[in-house]
Design a protein around this motif. Structure first.
Motif, PDB file in Angstrom:
ATOM      1  N   VAL A  42       0.851  -1.198   0.000  1.00  0.00           N
ATOM      2  CA  VAL A  42       0.000   0.000   0.000  1.00  0.00           C
ATOM      3  C   VAL A  42       0.883   1.243   0.000  1.00  0.00           C
ATOM      4  N   GLU A  43       1.909   1.262   0.852  1.00  0.00           N
ATOM      5  CA  GLU A  43       2.812   2.410   0.914  1.00  0.00           C
ATOM      6  C   GLU A  43       3.547   2.605  -0.408  1.00  0.00           C
ATOM      7  N   ALA A  44       4.016   1.503  -1.012  1.00  0.00           N
ATOM      8  CA  ALA A  44       4.754   1.588  -2.275  1.00  0.00           C
ATOM      9  C   ALA A  44       3.866   2.066  -3.424  1.00  0.00           C
ATOM     10  N   SER A  45       2.571   1.772  -3.330  1.00  0.00           N
ATOM     11  CA  SER A  45       1.653   2.202  -4.388  1.00  0.00           C
ATOM     12  C   SER A  45       1.388   3.706  -4.317  1.00  0.00           C
ATOM     13  N   GLY A  46       1.599   4.282  -3.142  1.00  0.00           N
ATOM     14  CA  GLY A  46       1.425   5.727  -2.976  1.00  0.00           C
ATOM     15  C   GLY A  46      -0.024   6.174  -2.847  1.00  0.00           C
ATOM     16  N   ILE A  47      -0.916   5.234  -2.565  1.00  0.00           N
ATOM     17  CA  ILE A  47      -2.329   5.578  -2.407  1.00  0.00           C
ATOM     18  C   ILE A  47      -2.815   5.106  -1.042  1.00  0.00           C
ATOM     19  N   SER A  48      -3.996   5.506  -0.675  1.00  0.00           N
ATOM     20  CA  SER A  48      -4.560   5.128   0.621  1.00  0.00           C
ATOM     21  C   SER A  48      -4.987   3.657   0.610  1.00  0.00           C
ATOM     22  N   GLN A  49      -5.194   3.106   1.800  1.00  0.00           N
ATOM     23  CA  GLN A  49      -5.700   1.733   1.902  1.00  0.00           C
ATOM     24  C   GLN A  49      -7.041   1.608   1.193  1.00  0.00           C
ATOM     25  N   THR A  50      -7.882   2.616   1.341  1.00  0.00           N
ATOM     26  CA  THR A  50      -9.202   2.583   0.713  1.00  0.00           C
ATOM     27  C   THR A  50      -9.074   2.541  -0.805  1.00  0.00           C
ATOM     28  N   ALA A  51      -8.235   3.406  -1.367  1.00  0.00           N
ATOM     29  CA  ALA A  51      -8.040   3.425  -2.822  1.00  0.00           C
ATOM     30  C   ALA A  51      -7.372   2.134  -3.298  1.00  0.00           C
ATOM     31  N   PHE A  52      -6.449   1.617  -2.511  1.00  0.00           N
ATOM     32  CA  PHE A  52      -5.768   0.363  -2.830  1.00  0.00           C
ATOM     33  C   PHE A  52      -6.783  -0.777  -2.905  1.00  0.00           C
ATOM     34  N   ALA A  53      -7.629  -0.859  -1.885  1.00  0.00           N
ATOM     35  CA  ALA A  53      -8.646  -1.913  -1.841  1.00  0.00           C
ATOM     36  C   ALA A  53      -9.631  -1.761  -3.001  1.00  0.00           C
ATOM     37  N   LYS A  54     -10.087  -0.556  -3.225  1.00  0.00           N
ATOM     38  CA  LYS A  54     -11.061  -0.306  -4.291  1.00  0.00           C
ATOM     39  C   LYS A  54     -10.472  -0.639  -5.657  1.00  0.00           C
ATOM     40  N   GLY A  55      -9.235  -0.241  -5.885  1.00  0.00           N
ATOM     41  CA  GLY A  55      -8.579  -0.507  -7.159  1.00  0.00           C
ATOM     42  C   GLY A  55      -8.371  -1.988  -7.436  1.00  0.00           C
ATOM     43  N   ALA A  56      -8.231  -2.768  -6.379  1.00  0.00           N
ATOM     44  CA  ALA A  56      -8.015  -4.213  -6.525  1.00  0.00           C
ATOM     45  C   ALA A  56      -9.310  -5.003  -6.399  1.00  0.00           C
ATOM     46  N   GLY A  57     -10.398  -4.330  -6.050  1.00  0.00           N
ATOM     47  CA  GLY A  57     -11.678  -5.023  -5.904  1.00  0.00           C
ATOM     48  C   GLY A  57     -11.749  -5.890  -4.659  1.00  0.00           C
ATOM     49  N   ILE A  58     -11.078  -5.443  -3.600  1.00  0.00           N
ATOM     50  CA  ILE A  58     -11.037  -6.173  -2.333  1.00  0.00           C
ATOM     51  C   ILE A  58     -11.708  -5.305  -1.267  1.00  0.00           C
ATOM     52  N   PRO A  59     -12.486  -5.897  -0.372  1.00  0.00           N
ATOM     53  CA  PRO A  59     -13.088  -5.090   0.692  1.00  0.00           C
ATOM     54  C   PRO A  59     -12.021  -4.337   1.500  1.00  0.00           C
ATOM     55  N   ARG A  60     -12.304  -3.084   1.803  1.00  0.00           N
ATOM     56  CA  ARG A  60     -11.356  -2.260   2.562  1.00  0.00           C
ATOM     57  C   ARG A  60     -10.999  -2.891   3.894  1.00  0.00           C
ATOM     58  N   ARG A  61     -11.967  -3.502   4.543  1.00  0.00           N
ATOM     59  CA  ARG A  61     -11.718  -4.114   5.853  1.00  0.00           C
ATOM     60  C   ARG A  61     -10.739  -5.289   5.740  1.00  0.00           C
ATOM     61  N   THR A  62     -10.787  -5.994   4.632  1.00  0.00           N
ATOM     62  CA  THR A  62      -9.845  -7.094   4.410  1.00  0.00           C
ATOM     63  C   THR A  62      -8.425  -6.553   4.285  1.00  0.00           C
ATOM     64  N   VAL A  63      -8.261  -5.508   3.479  1.00  0.00           N
ATOM     65  CA  VAL A  63      -6.943  -4.889   3.319  1.00  0.00           C
ATOM     66  C   VAL A  63      -6.472  -4.323   4.651  1.00  0.00           C
ATOM     67  N   GLN A  64      -7.370  -3.713   5.394  1.00  0.00           N
ATOM     68  CA  GLN A  64      -7.029  -3.171   6.702  1.00  0.00           C
ATOM     69  C   GLN A  64      -6.555  -4.291   7.637  1.00  0.00           C
ATOM     70  N   GLY A  65      -7.249  -5.411   7.632  1.00  0.00           N
ATOM     71  CA  GLY A  65      -6.849  -6.554   8.457  1.00  0.00           C
ATOM     72  C   GLY A  65      -5.477  -7.085   8.087  1.00  0.00           C
ATOM     73  N   TRP A  66      -5.178  -7.123   6.783  1.00  0.00           N
ATOM     74  CA  TRP A  66      -3.852  -7.556   6.341  1.00  0.00           C
ATOM     75  C   TRP A  66      -2.789  -6.569   6.798  1.00  0.00           C
ATOM     76  N   CYS A  67      -3.083  -5.280   6.691  1.00  0.00           N
ATOM     77  CA  CYS A  67      -2.111  -4.254   7.083  1.00  0.00           C
ATOM     78  C   CYS A  67      -1.852  -4.256   8.584  1.00  0.00           C
ATOM     79  N   LEU A  68      -2.869  -4.559   9.357  1.00  0.00           N
ATOM     80  CA  LEU A  68      -2.718  -4.580  10.819  1.00  0.00           C
ATOM     81  C   LEU A  68      -2.170  -5.904  11.329  1.00  0.00           C
ATOM     82  N   GLY A  69      -2.049  -6.882  10.450  1.00  0.00           N
ATOM     83  CA  GLY A  69      -1.550  -8.188  10.864  1.00  0.00           C
ATOM     84  C   GLY A  69      -2.606  -9.059  11.522  1.00  0.00           C
ATOM     85  N   GLU A  70      -3.864  -8.668  11.407  1.00  0.00           N
ATOM     86  CA  GLU A  70      -4.953  -9.465  11.978  1.00  0.00           C
ATOM     87  C   GLU A  70      -5.213 -10.719  11.154  1.00  0.00           C
TER      88      GLU A  70
END
Length: 107
Positions: free
Chosen positions: A61-89
């Motif tokens: 997400v950091e390397a892409s230079g966009i927010s988690q929300t934009a990252f998730a939306k661009g990949a078609g993945i729920p934001r909460r899923t990306v958030q869980g991956w980023c938090l290590g949950e």
């Protein structure tokens, strides 16, 4: 020759060192063969694959230079899923990290 997905999976193996990964892929290529790939260019490509295979989703997400929300939306993945991956949950599967790295041109 291996596909990029196969190389990503090989590089993501925590038991394989970067040197072993680079050597195992490039050892089969003779230095003086006609039509041979440039070994320096191939090692650079393999190093990019290695680096991407060892990135966490947060780092992607950091390397892409966009927010988690934009990252998730661009990949078609729920934001909460990306958030869980980023938090290590949750653990992001290797094949999904490959698809994300490919989608966001991190390879």
């Amino acid at each position: 020759m291996y596909t990029t997905a196969e190389l990503f999976n090989m590089a993501a193996d925590p038991e394989v060192s970067q040197i072993a990964f680079l050597n195992s892929v490039t050892m089969a290529i003779p230095d003086d063969a006609d039509g041979c790939a440039d070994l320096d260019a191939e090692k650079a490509r393999l190093s990019r694959i290695w680096a991407a295979a060892h990135m966490s989703v947060r780092e992607m997400v950091e390397a892409s230079g966009i927010s988690q929300t934009a990252f998730a939306k661009g990949a078609g993945i729920p934001r909460r899923t990306v958030q869980g991956w980023c938090l290590g949950e949750r653990e992001c599967p290797v094949y999904v990290r490959f698809l994300l790295a490919e989608h966001y041109k991190l390879l």
